[in-house]
Structures are given as C-alpha cells and as structure tokens.
Design an enzyme around this catalytic site. Structure first.
Site, short mmCIF file in Angstrom:
data_model
loop_
_atom_site.label_atom_id
_atom_site.label_comp_id
_atom_site.label_asym_id
_atom_site.label_seq_id
_atom_site.Cartn_x
_atom_site.Cartn_y
_atom_site.Cartn_z
N GLY A 8 0.81 -1.09 -0.10
CA GLY A 8 0.17 0.17 0.01
C GLY A 8 1.08 1.13 -0.01
N GLY A 11 -0.38 5.18 -0.77
CA GLY A 11 -1.24 6.25 -0.01
C GLY A 11 -0.27 7.38 0.59
N ASP A 34 1.82 -1.38 -4.63
CA ASP A 34 0.83 -1.06 -4.70
C ASP A 34 -0.35 -1.72 -5.62
OD1 ASP A 34 -0.66 1.77 -3.07
OD2 ASP A 34 -1.75 1.61 -5.03
N ARG A 36 -1.98 -0.50 -7.99
CA ARG A 36 -1.80 0.24 -9.43
C ARG A 36 -0.39 0.85 -9.32
NH1 ARG A 36 -4.80 2.96 -6.05
NH2 ARG A 36 -6.65 2.24 -6.80
N TYR A 140 -13.96 1.89 10.51
CA TYR A 140 -12.27 2.06 10.33
C TYR A 140 -11.64 1.89 12.02
CZ TYR A 140 -8.13 4.87 10.27
OH TYR A 140 -6.71 5.36 10.23
N LYS A 144 -9.16 -1.28 13.33
CA LYS A 144 -8.11 -0.79 13.98
C LYS A 144 -7.90 -1.61 15.20
CE LYS A 144 -6.24 1.88 10.92
NZ LYS A 144 -4.94 1.17 10.14
#
Length: 318
Positions: A8, A11, A34, A36, A140, A144
């Site tokens: 990731g 980001g 990532d 993409r 979210y 976590k």
C-alpha cells in the site's frame, strides 16, 4: 530492518515512507508495492504491482526480494469506510491477515499503523491512556482495534515481531488526503493559498490530535529499530504531537495570511466521528519504551506547510 516491503505504498504514509526508508537503508532494499502503477515510486527503486488481498502474490514478492520486514499500510480511512463498511472490513482486515500470515511463514517483522480512531465516545477524552476502554463507533475504528488484537495474537502465539502505532491525524504537504476525518487540517493550507478561504466540514470546537509527516516517518523507524526486550506494549502505542480545533489552526494561518477566512458546512458523518475521538493522547509508554519525542509543533508545521505548498503552486505541480 535490512530488506523492506511496503504494502500500500501509494497512499499518504507510503508515498513518503518509501523515500524515507530508501534514504536510510538504500533504494534497492526497499520494495514498494501498490494495487496500481505508481511511477513516482518505481523511479526511485524496486516497485511491484500487488493486490494485498492476494496472499500468494504477496508471499512471492517477499520470497523473491528476501524481505525481513513488512510495512502493511493498506486501509480505507474513516469517512470513506462509513460509506461502504463491508468493503472497508474486507480490504482492511484482508490485507492485514495476509500480511500477518506471510510474516509468519517467512519470519518477517510486521508494522501496521493503528489510529486514534480505535478509541470511541466511552474512552477518556483528555490524555487518553495507553490501556483503556476501546469501543469505536466506526468500521475504520473497529478494524483498527481488531488489527491491534490480531497483532498481539500473532506475537504471542507465533512469536512474530509485530509492532504498531496509534497515529493521530496525519498532516502532509506531499500526498493528498485520502478520505479521513482529520483531512481538513491538510486541505485548509491548500485553500488558504489557492483562494484565501476554506469551508470546514468539522465543527469549530472539536479538538483532535494531529501529527506532521516528518514525525510520522521518524516514529515508524524508531519503533521498528527499538530493542524488542524493552517493549512492554507492541500493538499499539499512543503517540502525540499537537492537538487543536479548526479555529486554532485557522488563527495560526492568519498570523501569516491575515486575509484568510473560514466558514463551516458540517458533514454529519465527520461531525459524529470527530466528537467520538480523543482530544489528546497520553504517549508516556512510547516515550519510556522506545524514546518517542515529537519535533514539530503547530507553529513550525504551519510555516513549513505554507512554504512547501506555495512552491508547488508556483511550479504548477498541483
């Protein structure tokens, strides 16, 4: 850390952490991935297109590059997650479980960021303790808390070196915000310079902990390099740097840009989320166990943000 995989990496944290780690450990030793293509990351060192929900592909990258440390930064943030909680759970926990399993199978250390979003309205609001009640009201935050528990489980059951930090709202002048409740504290600087006016979606009186990206990067390395024997906690450490309301940050900007104005158009989702989070965290454990200490405050950060963003506008890179 010798050979690092960042999952990731495209980001907000990963964009800057990749360059930061390459500067410390060498470009060839930090593999950015990532879902993409990210040309900016590929130009500076090894890069792989990787879907973090594909555990086989992740394991293949770890094996090919002889990875010993994984940074799992994959997450849908708070406000975005509330629009599609099922997808947020699938991505956030799916990427984490794959990272944990690959770390277990290939004997890697693992860093996964947590957040102030792991706390909820029943947590103490001021100087929120390291160990306290955690009942978040967003998907979210639930992800976590689950992530913290899974990290501790894998450390206890399998001996995996899992470590984590509960980050406050992160402010950066490099990567654009990604749909978090604290994004206003990034957007306000851009709009102050672009138009001289900002419409804030978060209530004027809500305090939230914030941190500037240079301190985030420093904290990641400092924790991962810390002596494991000195860590009483692992998943996850409170850290703190600065706490302010939208009115306080606006007043700080007006010290440099006196004509700056701000009004409010409150987003009901961000209103509810922001009021459920702590005003400020107690980071005593991080200070005592691995020497955490922030370098940036609101005034110094405001100078740096306005300078860097003004240069971007001048160069037409925004």
């Amino acid at each position: 850390m010798k050979r690092i995989l960042i999952v990731g990496a495209g980001g907000q944290i990963g964009t800057e952490l990749t360059a930061y780690l390459r500067g410390i450990y060498g470009a060839s030793n930090v593999v950015a991935t990532d879902v993409r293509e990210c040309k900016n990351l590929a130009d500076g060192g090894p890069f792989e297109v990787l879907d973090a929900l594909n555990a086989t592909a992740m394991a293949s990258v770890v094996a090919r590059y002889h990875i010993d440390t994984i940074f799992n930064l994959v997450a849908l943030l708070s406000a975005v997650g509330e629009k599609n909680p099922q997808m947020a759970w699938g991505i956030n926990i799916g990427a984490l479980m794959n990272s944990l399993e690959v770390a277990r199978q290939h004997h890697c250390a693992l860093f996964t960021p947590s957040s102030i979003g792991a706390f909820g309205p029943t947590s103490p609001k001021v100087k929120t303790p390291q160990d306290t009640i955690m009942q978040p009201t967003t998907i979210y935050g639930i992800c976590k808390v689950t992530g913290e528990m899974l990290g501790n489980y894998y450390a206890q059951k399998y001996g995996i070196d899992t470590r984590s930090i509960r980050f406050p709202g992160i402010i950066s002048n490099v990567a654009p915000p990604g749909g978090g409740t604290t994004d206003y504290a990034v957007e306000i600087y851009y709009e102050a310079l672009r138009s001289g006016h900002y419409t804030c979606a978060v209530p004027s009186d809500v305090y939230m902990d914030m941190i500037y990206m240079p301190d985030v990067l420093k904290a990641c390395v400092q924790l991962m390099e810390a002596d494991s024997a000195k860590l009483v906690h692992r998943n996850s450490f409170n850290i703190a740097s600065m706490s302010f309301t939208p009115e306080i940050i606006a007043a700080e900007i007006r010290k440099r840009l006196p004509d700056f104005t701000m009004d409010y158009d409150i987003d009901p989702v961000k209103d509810k989320i922001s009021r459920s989070w702590p005003d400020c965290l107690d980071d005593t454990c991080a200070r005592e166990e691995w020497g955490w200490e922030p370098e940036w405050d609101l005034s110094r950060m405001t100078d740096d943000m306005l300078e860097k963003i003004a240069q971007k506008l001048k160069d037409n890179t925004l």
